[in-house]
Enzyme design. Structure first.
Site, PDB file in Angstrom:
ATOM      1  N   SER A   1       0.835  -1.203   0.000  1.00 30.31           N
ATOM      2  CA  SER A   1       0.000   0.000   0.000  1.00 30.31           C
ATOM      3  C   SER A   1       0.867   1.248   0.000  1.00 30.31           C
ATOM      4  O   SER A   1       1.900   1.304   0.680  1.00 30.31           O
ATOM      5  CB  SER A   1      -0.916   0.014   1.230  1.00 30.31           C
TER       6      SER A   1
ATOM      7  N   LYS B   1       5.514  11.797   0.069  1.00 33.88           N
ATOM      8  CA  LYS B   1       5.956  11.329   1.382  1.00 33.88           C
ATOM      9  C   LYS B   1       6.492   9.906   1.346  1.00 33.88           C
ATOM     10  O   LYS B   1       7.246   9.506   2.242  1.00 33.88           O
ATOM     11  CB  LYS B   1       4.796  11.418   2.376  1.00 33.88           C
ATOM     12  N   GLU B   2       6.083   9.153   0.359  1.00 34.32           N
ATOM     13  CA  GLU B   2       6.572   7.787   0.182  1.00 34.32           C
ATOM     14  C   GLU B   2       7.206   7.690  -1.198  1.00 34.32           C
ATOM     15  O   GLU B   2       6.514   7.447  -2.189  1.00 34.32           O
ATOM     16  CB  GLU B   2       5.407   6.801   0.326  1.00 34.32           C
TER      17      GLU B   2
ATOM     18  N   ASP C   1      -3.343   4.680  -3.297  1.00 35.51           N
ATOM     19  CA  ASP C   1      -4.549   5.353  -2.813  1.00 35.51           C
ATOM     20  C   ASP C   1      -4.623   6.807  -3.244  1.00 35.51           C
ATOM     21  O   ASP C   1      -5.650   7.450  -3.053  1.00 35.51           O
ATOM     22  CB  ASP C   1      -4.606   5.270  -1.276  1.00 35.51           C
TER      23      ASP C   1
ATOM     24  N   LYS D   1      -9.277   5.271   4.819  1.00 40.38           N
ATOM     25  CA  LYS D   1      -7.806   5.277   4.806  1.00 40.38           C
ATOM     26  C   LYS D   1      -7.221   3.925   4.384  1.00 40.38           C
ATOM     27  O   LYS D   1      -7.673   3.316   3.423  1.00 40.38           O
ATOM     28  CB  LYS D   1      -7.277   5.725   6.170  1.00 40.38           C
TER      29      LYS D   1
ATOM     30  N   ASP E   1       4.039  -2.700   4.098  1.00 41.40           N
ATOM     31  CA  ASP E   1       4.074  -1.276   3.820  1.00 41.40           C
ATOM     32  C   ASP E   1       5.030  -1.036   2.657  1.00 41.40           C
ATOM     33  O   ASP E   1       5.898  -1.865   2.359  1.00 41.40           O
ATOM     34  CB  ASP E   1       4.537  -0.497   5.050  1.00 41.40           C
TER      35      ASP E   1
ATOM     36  N   ASP F   1      -4.952  -2.223  12.462  1.00 43.68           N
ATOM     37  CA  ASP F   1      -4.251  -3.491  12.507  1.00 43.68           C
ATOM     38  C   ASP F   1      -4.540  -4.252  13.802  1.00 43.68           C
ATOM     39  O   ASP F   1      -4.862  -5.442  13.780  1.00 43.68           O
ATOM     40  CB  ASP F   1      -2.747  -3.269  12.327  1.00 43.68           C
TER      41      ASP F   1
END
Length: 1126
Positions: A378, A384-385, A414, A604, A629, A828
């Protein structure tokens, strides 16, 4: 299979009872591109009304996934060129759709600007069609070679081939009729009829004798008829892959005596379990448990003494201290008691291979019988990623050591950003070189960035003489790959500006030709354009309607189509490397961006994960799911095999997930802020593994898909009564697992997708352990998973687009009972809790070599915000129905305590803040928490301290945590407890009482500004209000020590023992805050001098002010006003 010829092929005409696609109401709109990037498209309904374009399309039917006890079969067809063309068409199309819109399949001739060569990838290069005025590419086989449907070798693309079949059936080259039957591969099927074979083999009736419920052809990946798959169905599992049965004796009579047949023993090896539990040595765990009981008893005596001996001179101080100590005792019990039974586990990888992949009489080629595995990755924001980090994660997944045909990788974007889309396409293209290189030379780790950054000799343990040459070539290609990834933002921007300028010029030209005023301002949408010159259906750089982060269509692109079933070896002149003995296939890879629309709560990350669950169920339906992640990559390529050892072992049917520990890279050597969190991952999680299992921590977790659907674990005794003749139980329906679930109510729970509902029992059946021993009471027959995956068709992919639409979850149980649970920022923990509460258990898999590695924020501010997010989720859990106090009886009592601690621990912050101020208040007031230092108090305090030290030492021994790591964890516990946890409780109370929603900022994954220092972020000071409480605590304790010292110095009879006693506890607080102080100051060289000047002036001023307010009257201090050491 959606076949796009105008007349039904032999394959579709023999489908008999196949289901109709219309049952789901999903249509596919096939679009033709215009030069402006728009689409001229017709839906199926439009085509029925028009004869002009009807030749380009045909009716399509749903391919229903086969079940072990109901596998429909096509009666008389073979693989045709059209079948391969359909699969190639799907992999080259970008599918979009959503709420109140049709699903479109946009054929993409070009996905990225760079050249694509792998035959599985969309937009791969190929020969051009020989038809006039056609720029299409010819159809290709598994190796990427052109498929010529006629003996004259005339090159023709898929569309032209379909047109030729529709119009005249003649080849445009030689003008001879196409011989479709010549491409049937039935001649390649071995003869199992018993003539010329071993006399004991069962004879096969022809496919034409199949039953009426067979609606889908049993075909392998190459489109060939699969007799073994068909045979397993017709014999109801009594014959097939992995099951060698003698035929029943002709004179058995009434099934008595030797009737019924028996399984042949294929191995003389004794049965062994795939995993085992290794208990902690008694010499460690017994004293550990004894110390827990001893400290618990001492704690009771200590608190009893404290309550019965108040400080009458400072009742307020005594009351605060006693209240805090009682809460600390309660918190310690919640944390410590669940640790009484830690365990370690061992997985036997060699035995896993022998059971599932070793050649045998029933499996001479050694095909894998392991279940399918779907990877979920994801990402949300490319700023930011970084896309390069995500691309490296994808590359490590594609190169994992697991059967290629069993793997599927899904990336959830997303944000719907074109930058992520093209970065993933670049990663798929580079995987064509990277994955075979890893397989050839057994590379570890299989993240190229981490691998090429390793220190040491890269040739260690490498046996091939061409390793150095290959490594140099791959390193050069990877450097170019990084340049392309990092240059994508500029490339997309320049491309979009050029196309937008072209559109503007067209608009001006049109206005001039129509006689309009060319001086009026031209309004052209600032679109974001793809490499093939069309609009990107996702988020644009300049947001507009239907193209913003929260408002765009659902997007699905099969970046890498499913691989061929059989290994595909390379050649000596293949690409840059000699891959003559290396399998060059790549796992299936799918890009997914779910639909987002204003007014919908998209939930989210949890919502994105649930969208992937549904899409993957339609496309691949792997019985197991492993989520990562975007910044966590596979560090051990055999880790998934170790996890599979537990799932496939005896008793593994009630395991809901396998949690792997999180390991991090890029952490400063001193681990200033306890980023490694080893006390939790190596201590608490091992302890929970001895109970009902570890909690789910959000990444690095292998799920059983069936458990995610909200079902309870299978009740073996109940199902055995339904099938009491064999341990290999049959496939069950969803209602068999949940008696309250009516088949007619499946849409209410799972949505209205028929394919999704049909995939549930299949995933459950294929996820069972293998029934290879009488002790395995709930399993599946060996060998049934050696069957090939069914090729994708356009209808199936369109259904996958439908289930990721924003409306699909309306009035269903997704997020409430099914999938990842909504309503908490720590979805989670809640998801894992719900599974444990239904009776499932989980397993903690600690591999010798780290399974996964990722990044963690090393900056103080980022770390505090990360902990704030976790603590906020815990507060939400405490005030919700997910509170462990409300759990069912199926939750283990000690597991209940652990989950209760998850929701309670943030509230410790209130008492911790008060307790940190107590030493300063004691120094300033001259009183202590006790009126006098009684011997009983000192003995109890000493004994409890010694027990605590003993527990820490023993816990370090059985968990493997270092003493320094344990101390760092204690320091950050106080830092976070006085900052992030306190803020989380305040925010949680505001949300419950006033309804104020909680928001948090996504933790940045980027590096620091100083490229020469990998720890630059560590010294970056970013102010946040979370820093205020620790700063105040530290300053108050320092000032109190200065004031008390000054007062003691000015006293006529200095009472140093009183000062030392209070200063000791203040020093205890300041020692825990030391990492916080270092982070607050940043680099020593960058700390402004004025900070030290003002700190000194403030300290001196406050100390003099205290002396002026409370001057010494010349009398000696009364002993009764404080305390003295005996």
């Amino acid at each position: 299979m959606a076949t796009l010829t105008s007349q039904p092929s032999k394959k579709s005409s023999n489908r008999g009872g196949g289901g109709s696609r219309g049952s789901t109401g999903q249509t596919v709109k096939f679009a033709r591109r215009t030069s402006s990037g728009r689409y001229v498209s017709l839906s199926r309904e439009d085509l029925d009304m028009s004869g002009e374009f009807s030749g380009d399309y045909m009716n399509y039917t749903v391919h229903i996934p086969p079940t072990p006890d109901n596998q429909p079969m096509d009666a008389a067809a073979a693989a045709s060129v059209a079948t391969k063309a359909e699969e190639q068409y799907v992999s080259n199309s970008l599918f979009t759709g959503g709420f109140n819109s049709v699903t479109r399949a946009h054929l993409m001739d070009k996905v990225i600007d760079s050249e694509v060569s792998h035959p599985q990838m969309a937009g791969s290069k190929g020969s051009s069609c020989a038809m006039p005025a056609c720029d299409g590419k010819v159809m290709k086989d598994e190796r990427g070679n052109g498929v010529m449907p006629c003996e004259c070798r005339f090159k023709i693309c898929r569309d032209c081939y379909m047109d030729a079949l529709k119009d005249s059936g003649l080849c445009p080259g030689c003008k001879e009729p196409y011989k479709v039957d010549d491409y049937d591969d039935d001649d390649d099927v071995p003869n199992y009829s018993g003539k010329g074979g071993r006399g004991g083999a069962l004879s096969l009736p022809g496919p034409e004798d199949s039953g009426g419920n067979m609606s889908v052809m049993k075909r392998n990946q190459n489109g060939e008829f699969d007799h073994n798959k068909w045979l397993f169905e017709t014999t109801q599992g009594t014959y097939g892959y992995g099951n060698a049965y003698w035929p029943p004796d002709e004179d058995a009579g009434d099934g008595q005596g030797g009737g019924g047949g028996g399984m042949l023993e294929t191995s003389d090896k004794p049965w062994r379990p795939l995993s085992r539990i290794i208990l902690v040595p008694t010499s460690i765990i017994s004293p550990y448990r004894l110390l827990i009981v001893t400290r618990l008893i001492l704690l009771g005596f200590f608190l009893s003494w404290r309550v019965r001996h108040p400080n009458t001179e400072a009742v307020w101080l005594w009351l605060m201290s006693v209240t805090c100590e009682i809460w600390f005792a309660f918190s310690w019990i919640l944390d410590q008691i669940p640790k009484i039974h830690p365990v370690n586990r061992f997985a036997d990888l060699e035995l896993l291979r022998d059971k599932f992949e070793a050649p045998s009489p029933s499996n001479p080629t050694g095909r894998s019988d392991l279940p399918g595995l779907d990877f979920f990755v994801s990402t949300a924001d490319p700023e930011k990623e970084p896309p390069l980090v995500t691309a490296n994660t994808i590359l490590s997944i594609l190169a994992v050591n697991y059967p290629v045909e069993k793997l599927a990788c899904y990336i959830s974007d997303d944000g719907g950003a074109l930058l992520n889309f093209e970065a993933m396409a670049e990663a798929a293209s580079f995987a064509d070189l990277w994955v075979p290189f890893c397989r050839k030379h057994d590379i570890e780790p299989r993240n190229p960035d981490s691998y090429f950054s390793l220190k040491g000799d890269p040739t260690k343990n490498k046996k091939r003489p061409d390793f150095v040459k290959d490594r140099r070539k791959v390193k050069r290609e990877y450097d170019e790959f990084k340049v392309r990834i990092n240059g994508l933002p500029d490339s997309i921007r320049r491309r979009s500006e050029a196309f937008n300028a072209r559109e503007e010029m067209k608009m001006i030209k049109h206005i001039r030709e129509s006689g309009g005023d060319s001086m009026e301002p031209i309004k052209v949408q600032k679109a974001t354009w793809m490499a093939d010159g069309t609009h990107w259906p996702g988020t644009w750089a300049v947001p507009s309607r239907d193209h913003a982060k929260g408002d765009h269509a659902g997007i699905l692109q099969v970046m890498l189509k499913p691989p061929s079933y059989s290994p595909l070896m390379g050649s000596s002149d293949d690409k840059l490397l000699d891959l003559s003995d290396v399998d060059i296939r790549l796992p299936m890879f799918v890009y997914v961006s779910r639909e987002k629309r204003p007014g919908y709560d998209h939930n989210k990350k949890a919502g994105a994960m649930n969208a992937l669950v549904r899409a993957s169920a339609v496309l691949s339906n792997g019985p197991f799911i492993l989520n990562l992640d975007c910044d966590h990559y596979i560090y051990n390529c055999n880790a998934v095999r170790e996890g599979m050892c537990f799932m496939m072992d005896r008793g593994g049917e009630d395991i809901c997930y396998i949690q792997f520990p999180q390991r991090f890279e890029g952490i400063d050597p001193s681990d200033r802020y306890a980023n490694h969190n080893t006390v939790f991952f190596d201590g608490n999680m091992r302890a929970l593994d001895g109970l009902q299992g570890p909690v789910y921590v959000g990444t690095g977790c292998m799920f059983r898909r069936f458990a995610l659907y909200g079902f309870e674990p299978p009740r073996v005794d109940k199902f055995l009564s339904m099938d009491d003749k064999t341990s290999e139980t049959h496939a069950l329906n969803a209602s068999d697992f949940d008696p309250d679930l009516d088949v007619n109510l499946l849409p209410k729970r799972f949505g209205n997708s028929t394919l999704l509902a049909q995939s549930i029992p299949i995933a459950e059946f294929f996820g069972r352990p293998v029934a290879d021993h009488p002790a395995v009471k709930y399993g599946r027959p060996p060998g049934i998973l050696r069957e090939p995956r069914v090729p994708l068709d356009a209808t199936t992919v369109a259904e996958a687009v439908s289930v990721i639409s924003c409306w699909y979850e309306d009035k269903t149980e997704w997020g409430d009972r099914v999938g990842w649970i909504y309503g908490s920022v720590t979805e989670d923990v809640v998801t894992g809790y719900r599974m444990h509460n239904r009776g499932w258990r989980s397993v903690y898999c600690v591999t010798k070599r780290d399974a996964f590695r990722g990044s963690a924020p090393i900056n103080l501010t980022d770390r505090l915000h990360q902990v704030l997010r976790w603590a906020t989720g815990s507060v939400e859990i405490f005030f919700s129905r997910n509170n462990a106090l409300l759990a069912s009886r199926r939750l283990n009592p000690l597991q209940r305590l652990a989950y209760l601690n998850v929701g309670v621990y943030p509230f410790t912050s209130f008492f911790l803040v008060v307790y940190c101020f107590l030493p300063a208040l004691s120094l300033l007031s001259g009183f202590f928490i006790v009126q006098s230092l009684d011997v009983t108090f000192l003995v109890l305090l000493l004994c409890m301290s010694l027990c605590l030290i003993g527990l820490a030492i023993l816990e370090v021994k059985w968990s493997g945590v270092g003493l320094e790591e344990w101390w760092r964890n204690e320091q950050f516990w106080l830092i976070s407890g006085t900052s992030s946890h306190l803020a989380a409780v305040v925010q949680g109370l505001l949300k419950v009482i006033a309804g104020i929603e909680i928001s948090f900022t996504l933790t940045s994954k980027s590096g620091g500004e100083d490229a020469d220092d990998i720890y630059a972020d560590l010294y970056l000071v970013k102010w946040t209000s979370l820093m205020i409480p620790p700063i105040v605590i530290g300053m108050v304790n320092i000032i109190a020590m200065v004031v008390a010292f000054s007062r003691t110095v000015y006293e006529t009879v200095p009472s140093w023992s009183k000062f030392i006693g209070g200063a000791f506890f203040s020093f205890w607080v300041l020692a825990h805050l030391y990492p916080f102080a270092k982070g607050l100051m940043g680099r020593r060289a960058k700390t402004p001098t004025i900070v030290f000047v003002w700190s000194g002036l403030i300290a001196i001023t406050l100390s003099l002010l205290w002396v002026a307010v409370n001057p010494n009257n010349g009398q000696p201090a009364a002993v009764s006003s404080g305390f003295t050491f005996p």
